[in-house]
Design a protein around this motif. Structure first.
Motif, PDB file in Angstrom:
ATOM      1  N   ALA A  32       0.293  -1.678  -0.028  1.00  0.00           N
ATOM      2  CA  ALA A  32       0.471   0.033   0.418  1.00  0.00           C
ATOM      3  C   ALA A  32       0.978   1.025  -0.038  1.00  0.00           C
ATOM      4  N   VAL A  33       0.097   2.197  -0.801  1.00  0.00           N
ATOM      5  CA  VAL A  33       1.015   3.541  -0.822  1.00  0.00           C
ATOM      6  C   VAL A  33      -0.282   4.730  -0.992  1.00  0.00           C
ATOM      7  N   THR A  34       0.792   6.188  -0.481  1.00  0.00           N
ATOM      8  CA  THR A  34      -0.376   7.009  -0.981  1.00  0.00           C
ATOM      9  C   THR A  34       0.839   8.377  -1.872  1.00  0.00           C
ATOM     10  N   VAL A  35       0.068   8.387  -2.312  1.00  0.00           N
ATOM     11  CA  VAL A  35       0.938   9.555  -3.184  1.00  0.00           C
ATOM     12  C   VAL A  35       0.049  10.950  -3.060  1.00  0.00           C
ATOM     13  N   LYS A  36       1.021  11.706  -2.368  1.00  0.00           N
ATOM     14  CA  LYS A  36       0.704  13.024  -1.653  1.00  0.00           C
ATOM     15  C   LYS A  36       0.262  13.843  -2.875  1.00  0.00           C
ATOM     16  N   PRO A  37      -0.665  14.960  -3.150  1.00  0.00           N
ATOM     17  CA  PRO A  37      -0.861  15.773  -4.006  1.00  0.00           C
ATOM     18  C   PRO A  37       0.164  16.356  -4.341  1.00  0.00           C
ATOM     19  N   GLY A  38      -0.222  17.143  -5.784  1.00  0.00           N
ATOM     20  CA  GLY A  38       0.842  17.269  -6.767  1.00  0.00           C
ATOM     21  C   GLY A  38       0.853  16.355  -8.466  1.00  0.00           C
ATOM     22  N   GLU A  39       0.845  15.250  -7.919  1.00  0.00           N
ATOM     23  CA  GLU A  39       1.204  14.322  -9.320  1.00  0.00           C
ATOM     24  C   GLU A  39      -1.008  13.840  -9.792  1.00  0.00           C
ATOM     25  N   GLU A  40      -1.037  14.768  -9.710  1.00  0.00           N
ATOM     26  CA  GLU A  40      -2.963  14.631 -10.085  1.00  0.00           C
ATOM     27  C   GLU A  40      -2.677  13.570 -10.632  1.00  0.00           C
ATOM     28  N   ALA A  41      -3.064  12.858 -11.425  1.00  0.00           N
ATOM     29  CA  ALA A  41      -3.505  11.698 -12.271  1.00  0.00           C
ATOM     30  C   ALA A  41      -3.377  10.754 -10.823  1.00  0.00           C
ATOM     31  N   LEU A  42      -2.145  10.241 -10.578  1.00  0.00           N
ATOM     32  CA  LEU A  42      -1.845   9.564  -9.092  1.00  0.00           C
ATOM     33  C   LEU A  42      -1.669   9.453  -7.624  1.00  0.00           C
ATOM     34  N   GLU A  43      -2.584  10.974  -7.549  1.00  0.00           N
ATOM     35  CA  GLU A  43      -2.882  11.071  -5.877  1.00  0.00           C
ATOM     36  C   GLU A  43      -3.710   9.681  -5.243  1.00  0.00           C
ATOM     37  N   GLY A  44      -3.237   9.872  -4.825  1.00  0.00           N
ATOM     38  CA  GLY A  44      -4.485   9.316  -3.439  1.00  0.00           C
ATOM     39  C   GLY A  44      -4.156   7.517  -3.163  1.00  0.00           C
ATOM     40  N   ASP A  45      -4.963   7.059  -2.404  1.00  0.00           N
ATOM     41  CA  ASP A  45      -4.486   5.509  -2.136  1.00  0.00           C
ATOM     42  C   ASP A  45      -4.254   4.417  -2.448  1.00  0.00           C
ATOM     43  N   TRP A  46      -3.459   4.210  -2.714  1.00  0.00           N
ATOM     44  CA  TRP A  46      -3.124   2.688  -4.127  1.00  0.00           C
ATOM     45  C   TRP A  46      -2.840   1.498  -3.080  1.00  0.00           C
ATOM     46  N   VAL A  47      -2.959   0.109  -3.489  1.00  0.00           N
ATOM     47  CA  VAL A  47      -1.772  -0.809  -3.204  1.00  0.00           C
ATOM     48  C   VAL A  47      -1.406  -1.376  -4.641  1.00  0.00           C
ATOM     49  N   ALA A  48      -0.468  -1.705  -5.073  1.00  0.00           N
ATOM     50  CA  ALA A  48       0.100  -2.435  -5.610  1.00  0.00           C
ATOM     51  C   ALA A  48       0.238  -4.262  -5.906  1.00  0.00           C
ATOM     52  N   ASN A  49      -0.288  -4.745  -6.507  1.00  0.00           N
ATOM     53  CA  ASN A  49      -0.357  -6.052  -6.542  1.00  0.00           C
ATOM     54  C   ASN A  49       1.000  -7.082  -7.075  1.00  0.00           C
ATOM     55  N   TRP A  50       0.869  -8.216  -6.717  1.00  0.00           N
ATOM     56  CA  TRP A  50       2.207  -8.487  -7.756  1.00  0.00           C
ATOM     57  C   TRP A  50       1.705 -10.565  -7.420  1.00  0.00           C
ATOM     58  N   THR A  51       1.859 -10.666  -8.432  1.00  0.00           N
ATOM     59  CA  THR A  51       0.940 -12.469  -7.799  1.00  0.00           C
ATOM     60  C   THR A  51       1.346 -13.398  -9.490  1.00  0.00           C
ATOM     61  N   TYR A  52       1.503 -14.333  -9.090  1.00  0.00           N
ATOM     62  CA  TYR A  52       1.960 -15.547 -10.125  1.00  0.00           C
ATOM     63  C   TYR A  52       0.007 -16.236 -10.003  1.00  0.00           C
ATOM     64  N   LEU A  53      -0.664 -16.272 -11.179  1.00  0.00           N
ATOM     65  CA  LEU A  53      -1.727 -16.823 -11.923  1.00  0.00           C
ATOM     66  C   LEU A  53      -1.797 -18.091 -12.389  1.00  0.00           C
ATOM     67  N   THR A  54      -2.510 -18.534 -12.345  1.00  0.00           N
ATOM     68  CA  THR A  54      -2.997 -20.418 -12.292  1.00  0.00           C
ATOM     69  C   THR A  54      -4.224 -20.376 -12.948  1.00  0.00           C
ATOM     70  N   ILE A  55      -4.226 -20.323 -14.961  1.00  0.00           N
ATOM     71  CA  ILE A  55      -5.440 -20.861 -14.681  1.00  0.00           C
ATOM     72  C   ILE A  55      -5.756 -21.790 -15.604  1.00  0.00           C
ATOM     73  N   LYS A  56      -6.869 -22.130 -14.988  1.00  0.00           N
ATOM     74  CA  LYS A  56      -7.443 -24.145 -16.271  1.00  0.00           C
ATOM     75  C   LYS A  56      -8.810 -23.842 -16.150  1.00  0.00           C
ATOM     76  N   TYR A  57      -8.815 -23.916 -18.019  1.00  0.00           N
ATOM     77  CA  TYR A  57     -10.786 -23.961 -18.514  1.00  0.00           C
ATOM     78  C   TYR A  57     -10.659 -24.934 -18.966  1.00  0.00           C
ATOM     79  N   LYS A  58     -12.362 -24.916 -19.174  1.00  0.00           N
ATOM     80  CA  LYS A  58     -13.215 -25.781 -18.725  1.00  0.00           C
ATOM     81  C   LYS A  58     -13.246 -26.441 -19.989  1.00  0.00           C
ATOM     82  N   ASP A  59     -12.400 -25.567 -21.024  1.00  0.00           N
ATOM     83  CA  ASP A  59     -12.207 -26.882 -22.214  1.00  0.00           C
ATOM     84  C   ASP A  59     -11.915 -27.908 -21.616  1.00  0.00           C
ATOM     85  N   GLY A  60     -10.551 -28.147 -21.110  1.00  0.00           N
ATOM     86  CA  GLY A  60      -8.962 -28.963 -20.942  1.00  0.00           C
ATOM     87  C   GLY A  60      -7.921 -28.183 -20.990  1.00  0.00           C
ATOM     88  N   ARG A  61      -8.219 -26.909 -21.630  1.00  0.00           N
ATOM     89  CA  ARG A  61      -7.101 -26.176 -21.580  1.00  0.00           C
ATOM     90  C   ARG A  61      -6.141 -26.064 -20.618  1.00  0.00           C
TER      91      ARG A  61
END
Length: 167
Positions: free
Chosen positions: A95-124
């Motif tokens: 979690a990070v808070t970007v202070k005022p001054g960076e207009e588009a970025l200002e606010g409270d953020w959470v950055a997420n890094w993850t390893y995702l495994t997807i299984k498909y219904k058709d068996g792929r």
């Protein structure tokens, strides 16, 4: 004694100032985790409760964007018809808070890094992919997200081949 009371008051003031920021970060981290668990368990109702009405999501490709209604519709369709399962592992949230001054970025953020495994219904699959996402929070809801992953690698794992067009 007066110095001890003054010292205790200053310490209390300092801790109360940092604890509200820390509390906000802790709450946003918990909300991000709840969102990931909702995605993983295909819980559209919880996802809907965590996305603000003015939500907009970007990615993974340049130009990709969806609003709340579109995001939920796409996810529900994929959960019902495409994905057998999705499993996040080895994830880390910051979690990070970007202070005022960076207009588009200002606010409270959470950055997420993850390893995702997807299984498909058709068996792929399964398909394994590293996903990076950032979520902007306002009033306990996700108002914006940006998601990044290697689409070409996912397609390669599904058996697609890439070639240059005939010239």
């Amino acid at each position: 004694m007066k110095q001890l009371i003054l010292f205790a008051a200053i310490i209390t003031l300092l801790f109360s100032c940092t604890s509200s920021a820390d509390k906000m970060k802790t709450e946003n981290l918990a909300l991000a985790k709840k969102f990931l668990l909702a995605v993983e368990s295909k819980d559209v109702k919880t996802m809907e409760s965590l996305l603000a009405d003015n939500y907009i999501g970007f990615g993974p490709s340049d130009g990709d964007s969806v609003n709340k209604e579109q995001a939920l519709k796409i996810f529900k369709d994929n959960a019902d018809n495409l994905y057998e399962s999705m499993k996040y592992s080895r994830y880390q949230n910051i979690a990070v808070t970007v202070k005022p001054g960076e207009e588009a970025l200002e606010g409270d953020w959470v950055a997420n890094w993850t390893y995702l495994t997807i299984k498909y219904k058709d068996g792929r699959g399964p398909v394994h992919v590293w996903v990076n996402a950032v979520y902007k929070f306002e009033n306990g809801k996700i108002v914006l997200s940006r998601t990044f992953y290697n689409e070409a690698d996912v397609l390669r794992q599904l058996g697609y081949q890439f070639s240059l067009p005939n010239q």
